[in-house]
Design an enzyme around this catalytic site. Structure first.
Site, PDB file in Angstrom:
ATOM      1  N   SER A 365      10.606 -17.332 -21.075  1.00  0.00           N
ATOM      2  CA  SER A 365      11.019 -18.561 -21.501  1.00  0.00           C
ATOM      3  C   SER A 365      10.729 -18.521 -23.247  1.00  0.00           C
ATOM      4  O   SER A 365      11.353 -19.596 -23.763  1.00  0.00           O
ATOM      5  CB  SER A 365      10.188 -19.630 -20.803  1.00  0.00           C
ATOM      6  N   GLU A 386      -4.661 -19.410 -19.916  1.00  0.00           N
ATOM      7  CA  GLU A 386      -4.425 -19.535 -21.497  1.00  0.00           C
ATOM      8  C   GLU A 386      -5.702 -19.604 -22.375  1.00  0.00           C
ATOM      9  O   GLU A 386      -5.687 -19.268 -23.320  1.00  0.00           O
ATOM     10  CB  GLU A 386      -3.671 -20.905 -21.486  1.00  0.00           C
ATOM     11  N   PHE A 411       0.917 -26.178 -21.962  1.00  0.00           N
ATOM     12  CA  PHE A 411      -0.265 -25.357 -21.292  1.00  0.00           C
ATOM     13  C   PHE A 411      -1.194 -25.025 -22.394  1.00  0.00           C
ATOM     14  O   PHE A 411      -2.329 -24.798 -21.754  1.00  0.00           O
ATOM     15  CB  PHE A 411       0.382 -24.197 -20.754  1.00  0.00           C
ATOM     16  N   ASP A 443      12.022 -31.329 -15.886  1.00  0.00           N
ATOM     17  CA  ASP A 443      10.597 -30.736 -15.681  1.00  0.00           C
ATOM     18  C   ASP A 443       9.618 -31.798 -15.533  1.00  0.00           C
ATOM     19  O   ASP A 443       8.603 -31.685 -14.917  1.00  0.00           O
ATOM     20  CB  ASP A 443      10.220 -29.527 -16.476  1.00  0.00           C
TER      21      ASP A 443
END
Length: 654
Positions: A365, A386, A411, A443
């Protein structure tokens, strides 16, 4: 002849005394945590590590990362005893025992927690916010493997901080990457700051967890020099984890138990504490031996010099060659900024062997996929972790790499503490957050980066040790600008954050356009004296403002439009642009929460004389899912119609 254990006990006690002295002089610090690490520090720094105190930043030397950064006085004590080079204001020289009295002073490089930028090159990165050191060690280990270096990276971790999830993100990452050059050492003294650690942080529980994560585990007495040396020499086909049972306040019974964490020994109690350590030395048979015999440091193993040849990266047009799908999109006049980033990252990989990439399981992505496919040895899959990914990048940067860390901007929010600590330590990391703003639509808000610009901008106005912004924030409005800005990020010495829109956007710029940091692009200029408004936007909203400008011009309202792609920005020309137009109105438009361009210009206007009025449109309600970008922009009152209505109203009000 004294035993080696006695010699090492003597040295541990000697540096323990120095740690107590330093914290007492500072009237602050953590002597009990330092004493719990006295033997581990002695064995590592005087016997096991291959390094040179005269060159603590030698790229081939073994490294020591102190994750429980508050225990740093014990490392300072060892460094003073060994005469490690450091850099106070009067120039580089060897650290002395007398320098320890400057612990935590404003003019001393001996900060309260490890920080190389304070002038202490023994440390590779800032630590102290707990849970991050093992990830930094992972990055150092990954860099060593890339460079063909035999150096080992040792990381000291507190049992209390092992409750942090990032520790286990790092344990997983190290095992997943097969980094056998990283050694995790858990300092299990059983005491936190205000209570005992939980049963899940006991030596037995930590050993079981480490084993489950794929590590070779050895449990030892952390105050038995022979056991420590034997454990660190253990051959293993997996990463090595040492569980060391220790005592907080070791050697001084009055400092044991709860209630002493973070409390320096008072001046009138120091003699009593030193006497207790002397008593411990006698009990161990270490009072009649020379501690100087502890020093047996071997130099680093030299490696073949890594490939450092670089060339100028391909430009945007050349990067399209051979990629028919992307070229077709460009020919149709639109491409996403995130795709521009991916193309640039691939080009950087071909041009500079120091460029590495980490991504959090969204490389298909973010378009880091192309780099991962082309340069698999320089790509590190961070998976959904992360915090570890950002701190591992800090370790890679400390070893001379140029790490690009990519994930959805939302994120990266999870790693704000890690990003801040990276900036404190001056890490040269490059962050890329895609899918920013509300226009990802379907989303929903759990995936939307909206507060990121405000957080990052706060650091854009803090100077780092280089004298520049601690963070440069970039929000390109098309693919060519995203490409150019990504190349500039790699060339810039300092932290950067690129915010990349997900969707395809009309191409506004050519491959020849340049985007200097701090600059902006003037896409429409109403001219001097024209009555109207100055619209200022970035990213997706530049295109909305272009459409709004057409509608406003049809109403007879002159519009200037600024693409403010960089923060901090040179605000003077934008304020002057508004002054030159009758009415002097600026309207900023951003699909993020407050704290971005609007705040940048409002702050500047507040400091300026005869400043224009600054009005802001941003996301002022929590969004939800929608079927299209237009749905979301209308929902948060940022549609083209909303912009036109607001701008027209401001002009009418005068």
């Amino acid at each position: 002849m004294p035993t080696q254990d006695a010699v090492l006990h003597a040295k541990a006690i000697e540096i323990g005394k120095l740690a107590v002295r330093a914290t007492t002089a500072a009237k602050t610090g953590h002597p009990t945590s330092a004493l719990s690490l006295a033997h581990l520090t002695t064995v590592l720094m005087y016997r096991v590590m291959r390094w040179d105190p005269a060159r603590p930043d030698d790229p081939d030397a073994d490294r020591l990362v102190l994750s429980e950064g508050h225990a740093v006085p014990i490392l300072y004590a060892a460094c003073a005893d060994l005469g490690v080079m450091f850099s106070p204001a009067d120039g580089p020289r060897r650290l002395t025992v007398d320098d320890l009295d400057g612990l935590r002073a404003i003019d001393s490089p001996l900060d309260g927690h490890p920080n190389p930028r304070a002038g202490f090159a023994f440390f590779d990165a800032a630590t102290g916010s707990l849970g991050q050191g093992l990830s930094i060690a992972a990055g150092l280990g990954a860099a060593a493997r890339l460079d063909g270096s035999e150096r080992r990276i040792y990381c000291l971790i507190g049992d209390g901080e092992s409750r942090e999830g990032q520790i286990w993100e790092a344990m997983d990452f190290i095992a997943d990457q097969g980094l056998r050059n990283v050694v995790a050492i858990f300092n299990c003294n059983s005491l936190g700051q205000s209570d005992f650690v939980s049963s899940a942080q006991s030596p037995e529980a930590l050993a079981a967890k480490a084993l489950a994560f794929g590590w070779h585990v050895v449990t030892i007495d952390g105050h038995a020099p022979g056991e420590i040396q034997a454990a660190l020499a253990t051959p293993a086909d997996r990463p090595l984890c040492v569980i060391a049972r220790t005592v907080k306040g070791w050697g001084v019974p009055s400092l044991g138990g709860m209630g002493h964490h973070g409390s320096a020994v008072k001046q009138d109690q120091q003699t009593e504490v030193i006497a207790a350590l002397d008593h411990t030395a006698r009990a161990l048979g270490a009072d009649t031996v020379s501690a100087d015999a502890a020093r047996d440091i071997h130099p680093p193993r030299r490696r073949r010099a890594p490939d450092t040849a670089t060339r100028t990266p391909d430009g945007f047009t050349d990067a399209l060659a051979g990629n028919r799908k992307v070229q077709a999109s460009v020919d149709e006049g639109a491409l996403s900024p995130r795709r521009g980033f991916g193309l640039a990252l691939h080009a950087l990989g071909a041009a500079n062997p120091a460029v590495v990439s980490l991504d959090g399981d969204v490389k298909n992505s973010t378009y880091a996929q192309d780099f991962a496919d082309a340069y698999p040895d320089r790509y590190f899959e961070g998976r959904i972790a992360e915090q570890n990914m950002v701190s591992a990048a800090v370790g890679l940067a400390a070893a001379g790499k140029i790490p690009f860390v990519s994930s959805f901007g939302k994120f990266l929010v999870r790693a704000y503490d890690q990003i801040e600590l990276a900036m404190i330590g001056g890490a040269n990391i490059k962050l890329v957050g895609t899918h920013i703003g509300v226009t990802i639509a379907a989303d929903g808000p759990s995936q939307m980066a909206l507060a990121d610009v405000a957080f990052m901008r706060a650091y854009a106005h803090a100077r780092d040790y280089r004298g520049g912004p601690a963070m440069v924030v970039l929000t390109p409005s098309d693919a060519p600008s995203a490409y150019a800005l990504t190349l500039s990020m790699a060339a810039h010495d300092g932290a950067c954050y690129l915010r990349a829109v997900r969707g395809d956007l009309p191409i506004l710029y050519t491959a020849e356009d340049r985007f200097p940091f701090g600059g902006h692009k003037l896409l429409r200029n109403a001219g001097i004296g024209a009555g109207g408004i100055v619209l200022v936007a970035c990213g997706y909203m530049v295109h909305s403002c272009l459409a709004a400008a057409e509608a406003l011009e049809a109403r007879g309202i002159a519009v200037s439009l600024v693409d403010a792609y960089a923060l901090p920005m040179e605000t003077g020309p934008v304020l002057q642009l508004a002054r030159e137009q009758e009415g002097g109105i600026i309207l900023t438009v951003e699909d993020s929460y407050t704290g971005g361009i609007g705040s940048e210009l409002a702050d500047a206007a507040a400091r300026a004389r005869a400043a224009p009025r600054v009005h802001s449109m941003n996301v002022s309600r929590i969004p939800k899912s929608g079927r299209s970008p237009d749905d979301l922009l209308a929902y948060v009152n940022l549609s083209v119609d909303d912009i036109v209505r607001t701008a027209a109203s401001l002009v009418q009000e005068g």
